[in-house]
Design a protein around this motif. Sequence first.
Motif, PDB file in Angstrom:
ATOM      1  N   TYR A 189       0.828  -1.141  -0.045  1.00  0.00           N
ATOM      2  CA  TYR A 189       0.099   0.032   0.023  1.00  0.00           C
ATOM      3  C   TYR A 189       0.849   1.453  -0.065  1.00  0.00           C
ATOM      4  N   LEU A 190       0.273   2.361  -0.635  1.00  0.00           N
ATOM      5  CA  LEU A 190       1.094   3.558  -0.259  1.00  0.00           C
ATOM      6  C   LEU A 190      -0.073   4.627   0.031  1.00  0.00           C
ATOM      7  N   GLN A 191       0.035   5.016   1.386  1.00  0.00           N
ATOM      8  CA  GLN A 191      -1.150   6.119   1.992  1.00  0.00           C
ATOM      9  C   GLN A 191      -0.465   7.352   1.482  1.00  0.00           C
ATOM     10  N   MET A 192      -1.239   8.125   0.982  1.00  0.00           N
ATOM     11  CA  MET A 192      -0.698   9.338   0.515  1.00  0.00           C
ATOM     12  C   MET A 192      -1.476  10.615   1.081  1.00  0.00           C
ATOM     13  N   ASN A 193      -1.005  11.312   2.117  1.00  0.00           N
ATOM     14  CA  ASN A 193      -1.754  12.425   2.643  1.00  0.00           C
ATOM     15  C   ASN A 193      -1.194  13.800   2.276  1.00  0.00           C
ATOM     16  N   SER A 194      -2.073  14.861   2.603  1.00  0.00           N
ATOM     17  CA  SER A 194      -1.512  16.194   2.148  1.00  0.00           C
ATOM     18  C   SER A 194      -1.041  16.383   0.937  1.00  0.00           C
ATOM     19  N   LEU A 195      -1.753  15.754  -0.041  1.00  0.00           N
ATOM     20  CA  LEU A 195      -1.390  15.862  -1.516  1.00  0.00           C
ATOM     21  C   LEU A 195      -1.446  17.176  -2.077  1.00  0.00           C
ATOM     22  N   LYS A 196      -0.362  17.311  -2.923  1.00  0.00           N
ATOM     23  CA  LYS A 196      -0.191  18.548  -3.672  1.00  0.00           C
ATOM     24  C   LYS A 196      -0.264  18.257  -5.068  1.00  0.00           C
ATOM     25  N   PRO A 197      -0.394  19.510  -5.886  1.00  0.00           N
ATOM     26  CA  PRO A 197      -0.491  19.219  -7.235  1.00  0.00           C
ATOM     27  C   PRO A 197       0.688  18.696  -7.823  1.00  0.00           C
ATOM     28  N   GLU A 198       1.793  18.700  -7.551  1.00  0.00           N
ATOM     29  CA  GLU A 198       2.882  18.313  -7.917  1.00  0.00           C
ATOM     30  C   GLU A 198       3.061  16.721  -7.765  1.00  0.00           C
ATOM     31  N   ASP A 199       1.997  16.232  -7.003  1.00  0.00           N
ATOM     32  CA  ASP A 199       2.208  14.765  -6.819  1.00  0.00           C
ATOM     33  C   ASP A 199       1.283  13.989  -7.871  1.00  0.00           C
ATOM     34  N   THR A 200       0.872  14.841  -8.892  1.00  0.00           N
ATOM     35  CA  THR A 200      -0.050  14.232 -10.156  1.00  0.00           C
ATOM     36  C   THR A 200       0.899  13.615 -10.738  1.00  0.00           C
ATOM     37  N   ALA A 201       0.663  12.305 -11.127  1.00  0.00           N
ATOM     38  CA  ALA A 201       1.426  11.193 -11.828  1.00  0.00           C
ATOM     39  C   ALA A 201       0.732   9.933 -12.057  1.00  0.00           C
ATOM     40  N   VAL A 202       1.499   9.049 -12.897  1.00  0.00           N
ATOM     41  CA  VAL A 202       1.180   7.639 -12.689  1.00  0.00           C
ATOM     42  C   VAL A 202       2.018   7.002 -11.924  1.00  0.00           C
ATOM     43  N   TYR A 203       1.473   6.228 -10.952  1.00  0.00           N
ATOM     44  CA  TYR A 203       2.094   5.876  -9.752  1.00  0.00           C
ATOM     45  C   TYR A 203       2.447   4.174 -10.158  1.00  0.00           C
ATOM     46  N   TYR A 204       3.616   3.715 -10.250  1.00  0.00           N
ATOM     47  CA  TYR A 204       3.800   2.349 -10.338  1.00  0.00           C
ATOM     48  C   TYR A 204       4.233   1.458  -9.233  1.00  0.00           C
ATOM     49  N   CYS A 205       3.723   0.372  -9.161  1.00  0.00           N
ATOM     50  CA  CYS A 205       4.266  -0.640  -7.987  1.00  0.00           C
ATOM     51  C   CYS A 205       5.321  -1.441  -8.596  1.00  0.00           C
ATOM     52  N   ALA A 206       6.383  -1.596  -7.846  1.00  0.00           N
ATOM     53  CA  ALA A 206       7.611  -2.617  -8.222  1.00  0.00           C
ATOM     54  C   ALA A 206       8.033  -3.545  -7.282  1.00  0.00           C
ATOM     55  N   ALA A 207       8.761  -4.705  -7.744  1.00  0.00           N
ATOM     56  CA  ALA A 207       9.179  -5.751  -6.770  1.00  0.00           C
ATOM     57  C   ALA A 207      10.582  -5.864  -6.995  1.00  0.00           C
ATOM     58  N   ASP A 208      11.131  -6.160  -6.015  1.00  0.00           N
ATOM     59  CA  ASP A 208      12.654  -6.536  -5.866  1.00  0.00           C
ATOM     60  C   ASP A 208      13.064  -7.839  -5.285  1.00  0.00           C
ATOM     61  N   ARG A 209      13.598  -8.855  -6.034  1.00  0.00           N
ATOM     62  CA  ARG A 209      13.837 -10.087  -5.503  1.00  0.00           C
ATOM     63  C   ARG A 209      14.784 -10.125  -4.409  1.00  0.00           C
TER      64      ARG A 209
END
Length: 126
Positions: free
Chosen positions: A80-100
Amino acid sequence: QVQLVESGGGLVQAGGSLRLSCAASGLTFSTHAMGWFRQAPGNERAFVARITWSGGNTYYADSVKGRFAISRDNAKSTVYLQMNSLKPEDTAVYYCAADRRGSRVYFATESDFDYWGQGTQVTVSS
């Protein structure tokens, strides 16, 4: 076949909150470190946060420290990614990734991750 599926994105006003989820399958989730990246229009993909296999250690980009929180539920194979106090500069496509390499902490480049999701759009209006 490894699949990472993000959800929870959307449109929110500045100052608001969103929680992103990433459901993993096709890998031993509990042994992988997990991370979030984001890509704004015209920009390269940038590191946001990562968490070790146990959830015991986290690492954040300076731009989100104190506002975002990464967590995981190994029983549900979900990060999960809990995002609080969001700002316009947080606008983006968010990607999840896994590291072995599940115990690594301070590794924040795209090449440090083995598997990627398709992304979810987050838009913060002013």
